[in-house]
Design an enzyme around this catalytic site. Structure first.
Site, PDB file in Angstrom:
ATOM      1  N   LYS A 121      28.004  -0.653  -3.002  1.00  0.00           N
ATOM      2  CA  LYS A 121      28.414  -0.988  -4.370  1.00  0.00           C
ATOM      3  C   LYS A 121      29.669  -1.851  -4.240  1.00  0.00           C
ATOM      4  CE  LYS A 121      28.056  -0.528  -8.862  1.00  0.00           C
ATOM      5  NZ  LYS A 121      26.950  -1.141  -9.625  1.00  0.00           N
ATOM      6  N   TYR A 157      31.782  13.486   0.323  1.00  0.00           N
ATOM      7  CA  TYR A 157      31.478  14.862   0.704  1.00  0.00           C
ATOM      8  C   TYR A 157      32.641  15.509   1.445  1.00  0.00           C
ATOM      9  CZ  TYR A 157      26.504  14.984  -0.477  1.00  0.00           C
ATOM     10  OH  TYR A 157      25.313  15.017  -1.138  1.00  0.00           O
ATOM     11  N   ASP A 200      16.320  11.465  -2.167  1.00  0.00           N
ATOM     12  CA  ASP A 200      15.511  12.296  -3.081  1.00  0.00           C
ATOM     13  C   ASP A 200      14.523  11.394  -3.821  1.00  0.00           C
ATOM     14  OD1 ASP A 200      16.665  14.739  -2.468  1.00  0.00           O
ATOM     15  OD2 ASP A 200      16.858  15.326  -4.576  1.00  0.00           O
ATOM     16  N   ASP A 245      22.539   0.350  -7.281  1.00  0.00           N
ATOM     17  CA  ASP A 245      21.749   0.462  -8.520  1.00  0.00           C
ATOM     18  C   ASP A 245      20.481  -0.384  -8.411  1.00  0.00           C
ATOM     19  OD1 ASP A 245      23.477  -1.722  -8.455  1.00  0.00           O
ATOM     20  OD2 ASP A 245      24.023  -1.622 -10.579  1.00  0.00           O
ATOM     21  N   ASP A 298      22.248  10.464  -0.288  1.00  0.00           N
ATOM     22  CA  ASP A 298      21.754  11.729  -0.845  1.00  0.00           C
ATOM     23  C   ASP A 298      20.828  11.439  -2.027  1.00  0.00           C
ATOM     24  OD1 ASP A 298      21.602  14.529  -1.356  1.00  0.00           O
ATOM     25  OD2 ASP A 298      23.020  14.243  -3.005  1.00  0.00           O
TER      26      ASP A 298
HETATM   27  C1  IPM Z   1      20.572  17.130   1.245  1.00  0.00           C
HETATM   28  C2  IPM Z   1      21.038  18.185   0.284  1.00  0.00           C
HETATM   29  C3  IPM Z   1      22.465  18.566   0.639  1.00  0.00           C
HETATM   30  C4  IPM Z   1      23.331  17.333   0.469  1.00  0.00           C
HETATM   31  C5  IPM Z   1      23.028  19.749  -0.156  1.00  0.00           C
HETATM   32  C6  IPM Z   1      22.124  20.969  -0.074  1.00  0.00           C
HETATM   33  C7  IPM Z   1      24.437  20.083   0.238  1.00  0.00           C
HETATM   34  O1  IPM Z   1      20.931  17.737  -1.021  1.00  0.00           O
HETATM   35  O2  IPM Z   1      20.500  17.425   2.456  1.00  0.00           O
HETATM   36  O3  IPM Z   1      20.264  16.031   0.811  1.00  0.00           O
HETATM   37  O4  IPM Z   1      23.800  17.051  -0.649  1.00  0.00           O
HETATM   38  O5  IPM Z   1      23.536  16.630   1.454  1.00  0.00           O
HETATM   39 MG    MG Z   2      20.053  15.808  -1.214  1.00  0.00          MG
END
Ligand code: IPM
Ligand code: MG
Length: 353
Positions: free
Chosen positions: A187, A142, A247, A219, A243
């Site tokens: 990894k 990032y 999710d 993975d 990240d």
């Molecule tokens: C998160 C989001 C952010 C990230 C984006 C919106 C930049 O996906 O907080 O997980 O990738 O960190």
């Molecule tokens: Mg995210």
């Protein structure tokens, strides 16, 4: 206690859920005799429209002068569909993380029994799953060196030993307070950065013999999370892997709209829902305020105000049990409640319990 709170409502449904979070916070402070002062600040697309910067200097200043930040969401589709846009709302979020030194992102993955049917996984796999993902938030790809031309592009995944050590220390503190099981996700069979992570992790692990530490390739961890989510207690990983895995974690519980998070580090900590700005729902009073309200619980818990956090969690559970729910989680035939009505119900619960 006296609390100075920076409130950053942001974009889309942000302002609506933010208002509910603030009302809950005020009610809890009144009940427990804390003094609270709010300062509002702009960020995201809203701030780009107003001053051309998604995390303006004035907002940064307000955050730095506060004890905690209550953040909602940023993002607007008008920027997603414009590849020529020079500034994007998400850059505001990244700037906030970097400038406040928020290197540790704490994302709990917990289930709510009444929402388990919303999970894409089988009931018996997901019921009782309860783990925390600790994501490194200010390093890696990032923020590493980037390059892009028409033929070539790269992002550098750089980590230093101190960056890895400090996030592992945070992870061990959580593991010690929980089931004492830490999974380090990397990894290391391919990436040099991951090999340093694993090397440092093995050294830090020696300081915590009471915690069972295991090491897993990312993975494999992604697979294990859907095959056997109850395996995990605390998981720690680098920025990009975190990240993606968080999710995945948020949707396996079926409770995406209910999950809060905390980002902590060198300066003011930030508390926010893990979901985004859901621009399509803006102004419709249908967004679920519970993730924001639970991030207020995390805020109190951060300051060791555990009774305050507990009351909020109890109120949230009671609202779910009473079927006082926003449309996306309402039971069939259940009454209609909007963002404001759910928030008001919880405030009333807090006042009367
Ligand atoms: C998160 C989001 C952010 C990230 C984006 C919106 C930049 O996906 O907080 O997980 O990738 O960190
Ligand atoms: Mg995210």
């Amino acid at each position: 206690m006296e609390l100075k709170i920076a409130v950053l409502p942001g974009d889309g449904i942000g302002p609506e859920i933010s208002a509910q979070g603030v009302d809950v916070m005020t009610a809890v402070c009144e009940k427990f005799g804390h003094k609270v002062e709010y300062k509002y600040a702009i960020c995201g697309a809203d701030a780009i429209d107003k001053v051309g910067d998604p995390f303006p200097e004035e907002t940064f200043k307000i955050c730095m002068e506060s004890d905690a930040v209550l953040f909602s969401a940023v993002g607007d589709p008008k920027f997603d569909n414009d590849p020529t846009a020079k500034v994007r709302p998400e850059q505001g979020l990244l700037a906030m993380r970097k400038k406040l030194g928020l290197f540790a992102n704490i994302r709990p993955v917990e289930t709510f029994d009444c929402l388990i049917h919303k999970s894409p996984l089988k009931d018996e796999l997901v019921r009782g799953a309860d783990f925390i993902c600790i994501r490194e938030l200010t390093g890696g790809m990032y923020f590493g060196e980037k390059y892009q031309d028409n033929e070539k592009a790269y992002d550098t995944n750089a980590y230093t030993r101190p960056e890895i050590e400090r996030i592992l220390e945070v992870a061990y503190q959580y593991a010690l307070r929980r089931r004492k099981h830490l999974t380090v996700v990397d990894k290391a069979n391919v990436l040099a950065s991951s090999r340093l992570w694993r090397q440092v992790a093995k050294e830090v692990a020696e300081k915590y013999p009471e915690v069972e530490t295991d090491y897993m390739f990312v993975d494999n961890a992604a697979m294990r999370m859907i095959q056997d989510p109850k395996f995990f207690d605390v998981m720690v990983t680098e920025n990009t892997f975190g990240d993606i895995l968080t999710d995945e974690g948020s949707c396996i519980t079926g409770s995406m709209g209910l999950l809060p998070s905390a980002s902590t580090g060198e300066h003011t900590p930030v508390f926010e829902p893990i979901h985004g700005s859901w621009p399509q729902a803006k102004g419709l009073n249908i967004a679920n305020p519970l993730a924001q309200i639970l991030s207020v619980a995390m805020l109190f818990e951060y300051f060791n105000l555990t009774e305050e956090g507990k009351l909020i969690r109890e109120a949230v559970n009671a609202s779910l049990d009473a079927d006082v729910r926003t449309p996306e989680i309402q039971v069939e035939g259940g009454a209609r409640y909007g963002t404001k009505e759910v928030g008001a119900w919880i405030v009333n619960y807090i006042r009367t319990h």
